[in-house]
Design a protein around this motif. Structure first.
Motif, PDB file in Angstrom:
ATOM      1  N   UNK A 161      47.398  94.515  48.630  1.00  9.56           N
ATOM      2  CA  UNK A 161      47.023  94.447  47.215  1.00  9.56           C
ATOM      3  C   UNK A 161      46.901  92.993  46.777  1.00  9.56           C
ATOM      4  N   UNK A 162      47.921  92.179  47.090  1.00  8.19           N
ATOM      5  CA  UNK A 162      47.930  90.804  46.586  1.00  8.19           C
ATOM      6  C   UNK A 162      46.915  89.919  47.277  1.00  8.19           C
ATOM      7  N   UNK A 163      46.724  90.076  48.586  1.00  7.27           N
ATOM      8  CA  UNK A 163      45.719  89.273  49.286  1.00  7.27           C
ATOM      9  C   UNK A 163      44.322  89.551  48.728  1.00  7.27           C
ATOM     10  N   UNK A 164      44.042  90.824  48.443  1.00  9.25           N
ATOM     11  CA  UNK A 164      42.712  91.153  47.935  1.00  9.25           C
ATOM     12  C   UNK A 164      42.535  90.748  46.483  1.00  9.25           C
ATOM     13  N   UNK A 165      43.605  90.745  45.697  1.00  3.93           N
ATOM     14  CA  UNK A 165      43.537  90.162  44.351  1.00  3.93           C
ATOM     15  C   UNK A 165      43.158  88.689  44.439  1.00  3.93           C
ATOM     16  N   UNK A 166      43.815  87.961  45.321  1.00  2.00           N
ATOM     17  CA  UNK A 166      43.574  86.529  45.496  1.00  2.00           C
ATOM     18  C   UNK A 166      42.113  86.274  45.884  1.00  2.00           C
ATOM     19  N   UNK A 167      41.620  87.053  46.858  1.00  2.00           N
ATOM     20  CA  UNK A 167      40.247  86.867  47.325  1.00  2.00           C
ATOM     21  C   UNK A 167      39.230  87.200  46.241  1.00  2.00           C
ATOM     22  N   UNK A 168      39.490  88.259  45.478  1.00  4.72           N
ATOM     23  CA  UNK A 168      38.538  88.688  44.449  1.00  4.72           C
ATOM     24  C   UNK A 168      38.502  87.715  43.277  1.00  4.72           C
ATOM     25  N   UNK A 169      39.670  87.175  42.905  1.00  2.00           N
ATOM     26  CA  UNK A 169      39.702  86.179  41.833  1.00  2.00           C
ATOM     27  C   UNK A 169      38.904  84.945  42.232  1.00  2.00           C
ATOM     28  N   UNK A 170      39.113  84.467  43.469  1.00  2.10           N
ATOM     29  CA  UNK A 170      38.392  83.262  43.903  1.00  2.10           C
ATOM     30  C   UNK A 170      36.904  83.533  44.039  1.00  2.10           C
ATOM     31  N   UNK A 171      36.553  84.671  44.677  1.00  3.04           N
ATOM     32  CA  UNK A 171      35.142  84.989  44.866  1.00  3.04           C
ATOM     33  C   UNK A 171      34.419  85.240  43.560  1.00  3.04           C
ATOM     34  N   UNK A 172      35.127  85.827  42.588  1.00  2.00           N
ATOM     35  CA  UNK A 172      34.495  86.143  41.319  1.00  2.00           C
ATOM     36  C   UNK A 172      34.442  84.977  40.352  1.00  2.00           C
ATOM     37  N   UNK A 173      35.129  83.902  40.680  1.00  2.00           N
ATOM     38  CA  UNK A 173      35.224  82.787  39.745  1.00  2.00           C
ATOM     39  C   UNK A 173      34.384  81.593  40.189  1.00  2.00           C
ATOM     40  N   UNK A 174      34.749  81.028  41.326  1.00  2.00           N
ATOM     41  CA  UNK A 174      34.184  79.730  41.706  1.00  2.00           C
ATOM     42  C   UNK A 174      32.687  79.768  41.974  1.00  2.00           C
ATOM     43  N   UNK A 175      32.233  80.771  42.718  1.00  2.00           N
ATOM     44  CA  UNK A 175      30.826  80.751  43.137  1.00  2.00           C
ATOM     45  C   UNK A 175      29.886  80.896  41.948  1.00  2.00           C
ATOM     46  N   UNK A 176      30.172  81.849  41.053  1.00  2.00           N
ATOM     47  CA  UNK A 176      29.299  82.052  39.895  1.00  2.00           C
ATOM     48  C   UNK A 176      29.316  80.838  38.979  1.00  2.00           C
ATOM     49  N   UNK A 177      30.489  80.236  38.833  1.00  2.00           N
ATOM     50  CA  UNK A 177      30.593  79.039  37.976  1.00  2.00           C
ATOM     51  C   UNK A 177      29.677  77.926  38.474  1.00  2.00           C
ATOM     52  N   UNK A 178      29.715  77.652  39.777  1.00  2.00           N
ATOM     53  CA  UNK A 178      28.908  76.549  40.302  1.00  2.00           C
ATOM     54  C   UNK A 178      27.419  76.893  40.325  1.00  2.00           C
ATOM     55  N   UNK A 179      27.078  78.171  40.517  1.00  2.00           N
ATOM     56  CA  UNK A 179      25.669  78.565  40.418  1.00  2.00           C
ATOM     57  C   UNK A 179      25.155  78.367  38.999  1.00  2.00           C
ATOM     58  N   UNK A 180      25.993  78.662  38.012  1.00  2.00           N
ATOM     59  CA  UNK A 180      25.609  78.477  36.610  1.00  2.00           C
ATOM     60  C   UNK A 180      25.340  77.008  36.314  1.00  2.00           C
ATOM     61  N   UNK A 181      26.247  76.148  36.740  1.00  2.00           N
ATOM     62  CA  UNK A 181      26.091  74.712  36.480  1.00  2.00           C
ATOM     63  C   UNK A 181      24.858  74.184  37.209  1.00  2.00           C
ATOM     64  N   UNK A 182      24.722  74.523  38.479  1.00  2.00           N
ATOM     65  CA  UNK A 182      23.567  74.053  39.248  1.00  2.00           C
ATOM     66  C   UNK A 182      22.254  74.576  38.707  1.00  2.00           C
ATOM     67  N   UNK A 183      22.266  75.820  38.221  1.00  2.00           N
ATOM     68  CA  UNK A 183      21.052  76.389  37.639  1.00  2.00           C
ATOM     69  C   UNK A 183      20.640  75.668  36.372  1.00  2.00           C
ATOM     70  N   UNK A 184      21.610  75.369  35.517  1.00  2.00           N
ATOM     71  CA  UNK A 184      21.290  74.644  34.281  1.00  2.00           C
ATOM     72  C   UNK A 184      20.769  73.247  34.595  1.00  2.00           C
ATOM     73  N   UNK A 185      21.388  72.586  35.592  1.00  2.00           N
ATOM     74  CA  UNK A 185      20.934  71.242  35.966  1.00  2.00           C
ATOM     75  C   UNK A 185      19.494  71.287  36.474  1.00  2.00           C
ATOM     76  N   UNK A 186      19.168  72.278  37.295  1.00  2.00           N
ATOM     77  CA  UNK A 186      17.793  72.392  37.813  1.00  2.00           C
ATOM     78  C   UNK A 186      16.801  72.609  36.676  1.00  2.00           C
ATOM     79  N   UNK A 187      17.172  73.426  35.713  1.00  3.24           N
ATOM     80  CA  UNK A 187      16.281  73.679  34.574  1.00  3.24           C
ATOM     81  C   UNK A 187      16.173  72.467  33.661  1.00  3.24           C
ATOM     82  N   UNK A 188      17.263  71.705  33.515  1.00  2.00           N
ATOM     83  CA  UNK A 188      17.209  70.484  32.707  1.00  2.00           C
ATOM     84  C   UNK A 188      16.296  69.442  33.345  1.00  2.00           C
ATOM     85  N   UNK A 189      16.302  69.400  34.674  1.00  2.00           N
ATOM     86  CA  UNK A 189      15.490  68.414  35.391  1.00  2.00           C
ATOM     87  C   UNK A 189      14.022  68.830  35.486  1.00  2.00           C
TER      88      UNK A 189
END
Length: 399
Positions: A224-252
């Motif tokens: 239970x706890x290992x999969x909570x840890x993996x899901x929190x990281x997978x659901x947080x970091x990747x989407x956040x950086x895609x959002x930032x990179x996407x906005x930067x590409x559109x700004x440029x």
């Protein structure tokens, strides 16, 4: 050519794209020597990356899916955490996790997304600008917290702890200790919440885990706890950086931004292009179970084989003009969500998060201006951002 693709400074202080392009052309399976005397095979082309990712019989995930993982943690998590488990048990854990993605849950999550994104962007527009990395982190954390069943009052705590826990590569022992402490606090939090869900299950992912069974046997507390840890990281970091990179590409590329604002029908292809172009997860590691030839190179049983996803997503054999950001790109067979049995379980949710955020941006923002230095992460896992300061000019027809 001698380069260490695992050196995090390569991604913080220089442009890795010419390095990837040269390796694709000259050494598509590159023997990467490390400073500590170890080595791994770096796989650089779309075709060869796909071959590795879709063959779990030969290329196992149970020895870890990322470079520099703690071997003690891997030994404990293998076969228990979705990310570091091979079929058939992987498929059974995945079924338990997938059971939480009910239509009612997805509807609730979309409502959370709309509310969170609108509030964050309205505040940034009202202030004239923002540090966009902070805006980008609010949506994925709120969504994964809502999915897991974390009460809204605790979302800010999770934002803070996850930012520490999955920060860029630690510079020293003190920073590494802070990361470990953040992980510990997250797991302790879920231990308490899991106890509540065992007594009173709800319509959330944590309840699905604590009540889940595999072959009639309940998941262990560790699972239970290992999969909570993996899901929190997978659901947080990747989407956040895609959002930032996407906005930067559109700004440029203001013309792409103008096109997206003018034609909402371009949003689905724009989101796929953002995922391809930003490729937030840089690598995924496998371990060869047997001797095999890969791209003409002799890989031995036990060797680490690491697919380099942004390189695959810029492969000239698959993508026309691959270094161009093109919101109309079609087809777009990117590997941003991996492929094969480890295809991202939250991919539909991630696309929806990105869609909601960029819909709210196109409604409220007329122009985007980068107002200061853009800083990349010091990391060999996440191709992301530490800072993106921007100014927003509000839309005249804001609705």
């Amino acid at each position: 050519m001698t380069i260490d693709l695992s050196d995090p400074l390569l991604y913080q202080t220089s442009d890795p794209e010419p390095v990837w392009a040269r390796l694709r052309a000259e050494q598509p399976v590159y023997r990467n020597e490390r400073a500590n005397g170890e080595f791994f095979w770096a796989v650089m082309t779309h075709r060869l990356c796909t071959d590795v990712l879709t063959d779990p019989r030969v290329f196992s995930s149970e020895n870890g899916m990322r470079l520099d993982s703690d071997p003690r943690v891997l030994a404990a998590a293998a076969g228990r955490m979705l990310n570091v488990t091979d079929p058939p048990r992987h498929d059974r854990i995945r079924k338990v996790v997938s059971s939480a993605f009910t239509p009612r849950t997805v509807d609730r999550l979309e409502a959370t997304m709309r509310r969170t994104a609108a509030r964050a962007i309205e505040e940034a527009v009202a202030e004239g600008g923002c540090e966009f990395t902070r805006v980008a982190q609010t949506l994925p954390v709120s969504v994964i917290c809502d999915l897991m069943g974390v009460p809204e009052a605790d979302w800010e705590f999770m934002v803070d702890r996850t930012r520490f826990a999955w920060s860029s590569t630690a510079l020293d022992a003190a920073e590494e200790a802070r990361k470990v402490q953040a992980h510990t606090e997250i797991l302790c939090y879920f231990q308490e919440l899991a106890e509540e869900r065992r007594k009173q299950p709800r319509d959330d992912l944590l309840s699905a885990l604590v009540c889940g069974e595999i072959d009639g046997v309940p998941l262990t507390e560790q699972e239970v706890f290992y999969n909570c840890d993996a899901l929190i990281s997978g659901g947080n970091e990747t989407t956040r950086h895609a959002t930032v990179g996407g906005l930067l590409a559109l700004a440029r590329d203001p013309e792409q931004w103008r096109m997206l604002r003018a034609d909402p029908g371009l949003m689905p292809s724009a989101i796929q292009e953002i995922i391809r172009y930003t490729s937030p997860v840089m690598h995924s590691l496998r371990t060869a179970r047997e001797d095999v030839e890969l791209g003409g190179r002799p890989v031995r049983a036990g060797d680490h084989v690491v697919v380099w996803l942004p390189s695959a997503n810029r492969d000239e054999e698959v993508f026309a003009d691959p270094e161009r950001f093109d919101i109309e790109r079609s087809p777009n067979r990117h590997l941003g969500f991996i492929v094969g049995n480890h295809y991202c379980i939250g991919s539909a949710l991630a696309r929806l998060e990105l869609t909601v955020l960029f819909q709210e941006l196109t409604r409220r923002v007329r122009t985007i201006e980068v107002t200061g230095p853009v800083r990349r992460l010091r990391s060999n896992l996440l191709w992301g951002f530490d800072s993106l300061p921007v100014a927003f000019v509000p839309s005249l027809d804001n609705h």
